[in-house]
Design a protein around this motif. Sequence first.
Motif, PDB file in Angstrom:
ATOM      1  N   GLU A 124      -6.762   2.763  -1.073  1.00 26.30           N
ATOM      2  CA  GLU A 124      -6.503   3.741  -2.134  1.00 26.30           C
ATOM      3  C   GLU A 124      -5.577   4.890  -1.731  1.00 26.30           C
ATOM      4  O   GLU A 124      -4.778   5.332  -2.555  1.00 26.30           O
ATOM      5  N   PRO A 125      -5.637   5.412  -0.501  1.00 26.19           N
ATOM      6  CA  PRO A 125      -4.722   6.523  -0.174  1.00 26.19           C
ATOM      7  C   PRO A 125      -3.237   6.168  -0.298  1.00 26.19           C
ATOM      8  O   PRO A 125      -2.427   7.048  -0.569  1.00 26.19           O
ATOM      9  N   LEU A 126      -2.871   4.917  -0.110  1.00 27.22           N
ATOM     10  CA  LEU A 126      -1.476   4.529  -0.278  1.00 27.22           C
ATOM     11  C   LEU A 126      -1.176   3.996  -1.675  1.00 27.22           C
ATOM     12  O   LEU A 126      -0.032   4.054  -2.125  1.00 27.22           O
ATOM     13  N   LEU A 127      -2.181   3.469  -2.348  1.00 28.97           N
ATOM     14  CA  LEU A 127      -1.950   2.928  -3.689  1.00 28.97           C
ATOM     15  C   LEU A 127      -1.929   4.007  -4.765  1.00 28.97           C
ATOM     16  O   LEU A 127      -1.201   3.879  -5.751  1.00 28.97           O
ATOM     17  N   ARG A 128      -2.707   5.061  -4.592  1.00 27.08           N
ATOM     18  CA  ARG A 128      -2.792   6.105  -5.620  1.00 27.08           C
ATOM     19  C   ARG A 128      -1.447   6.773  -5.911  1.00 27.08           C
ATOM     20  O   ARG A 128      -1.072   6.917  -7.083  1.00 27.08           O
TER      21      ARG A 128
ATOM     22  N   ARG B 265       3.468   7.032  -9.828  1.00 29.39           N
ATOM     23  CA  ARG B 265       4.914   6.952 -10.031  1.00 29.39           C
ATOM     24  C   ARG B 265       5.343   5.743 -10.858  1.00 29.39           C
ATOM     25  O   ARG B 265       6.402   5.773 -11.477  1.00 29.39           O
ATOM     26  N   LEU B 266       4.551   4.681 -10.862  1.00 33.79           N
ATOM     27  CA  LEU B 266       4.916   3.480 -11.608  1.00 33.79           C
ATOM     28  C   LEU B 266       4.627   3.656 -13.095  1.00 33.79           C
ATOM     29  O   LEU B 266       3.691   4.374 -13.469  1.00 33.79           O
ATOM     30  N   PRO B 267       5.394   3.002 -13.944  1.00 33.46           N
ATOM     31  CA  PRO B 267       5.126   3.117 -15.385  1.00 33.46           C
ATOM     32  C   PRO B 267       3.837   2.398 -15.761  1.00 33.46           C
ATOM     33  O   PRO B 267       3.396   1.472 -15.071  1.00 33.46           O
ATOM     34  N   ASN B 268       3.258   2.817 -16.861  1.00 31.11           N
ATOM     35  CA  ASN B 268       2.032   2.203 -17.355  1.00 31.11           C
ATOM     36  C   ASN B 268       2.367   0.848 -17.980  1.00 31.11           C
ATOM     37  O   ASN B 268       3.127   0.774 -18.941  1.00 31.11           O
TER      38      ASN B 268
ATOM     39  N   ASP C  79      -1.799  -3.896 -12.963  1.00 30.37           N
ATOM     40  CA  ASP C  79      -1.560  -2.968 -11.865  1.00 30.37           C
ATOM     41  C   ASP C  79      -0.677  -3.664 -10.832  1.00 30.37           C
ATOM     42  O   ASP C  79      -1.117  -4.589 -10.145  1.00 30.37           O
ATOM     43  N   ILE C  80       0.570  -3.225 -10.739  1.00 31.72           N
ATOM     44  CA  ILE C  80       1.489  -3.853  -9.793  1.00 31.72           C
ATOM     45  C   ILE C  80       1.657  -3.027  -8.520  1.00 31.72           C
ATOM     46  O   ILE C  80       2.483  -3.365  -7.674  1.00 31.72           O
TER      47      ILE C  80
ATOM     48  N   VAL D  96       3.969  -3.712  -5.032  1.00 32.12           N
ATOM     49  CA  VAL D  96       5.012  -2.785  -4.584  1.00 32.12           C
ATOM     50  C   VAL D  96       4.729  -2.323  -3.153  1.00 32.12           C
ATOM     51  O   VAL D  96       5.636  -2.289  -2.315  1.00 32.12           O
ATOM     52  N   LEU D  97       3.467  -1.994  -2.856  1.00 34.58           N
ATOM     53  CA  LEU D  97       3.112  -1.584  -1.501  1.00 34.58           C
ATOM     54  C   LEU D  97       3.318  -2.724  -0.513  1.00 34.58           C
ATOM     55  O   LEU D  97       3.795  -2.507   0.609  1.00 34.58           O
TER      56      LEU D  97
END
Length: 96
Positions: free
Chosen positions: A53-57, A62-65, A70-71, A75-76
């Motif tokens: 979660e610390p890197l995905l949040r 920043r990603l569009p809805n 959930d992509i 991306v990560l």
Amino acid sequence: MRAVLDVILIAIQLYIYILIAAAILSWLIAFSVVNTRNQVVGFIASFLFGITEPLLRPLRERLPNLGGIDISPIVLFLILILIERIIVYYIYPNVF
């Protein structure tokens, strides 16, 4: 210095595997295949989500809805692969 780069590459690979496991577990929880009331599943889920979660949040912000999709793990995943390739192809050969 190469030993430090090797440790970084191993850490990136380990984080990629943890990210894949967290994504698969989230799908299993969403489709009610596994029950989070089970203590083992709950512990594994809290560990995996706590690590990722610390890197995905920040990516999710920043990603569009896209509705229910959930992509951010994809991306990560691509960012981690890019960092790994940069280290292997450009930094690692130049270190003595």
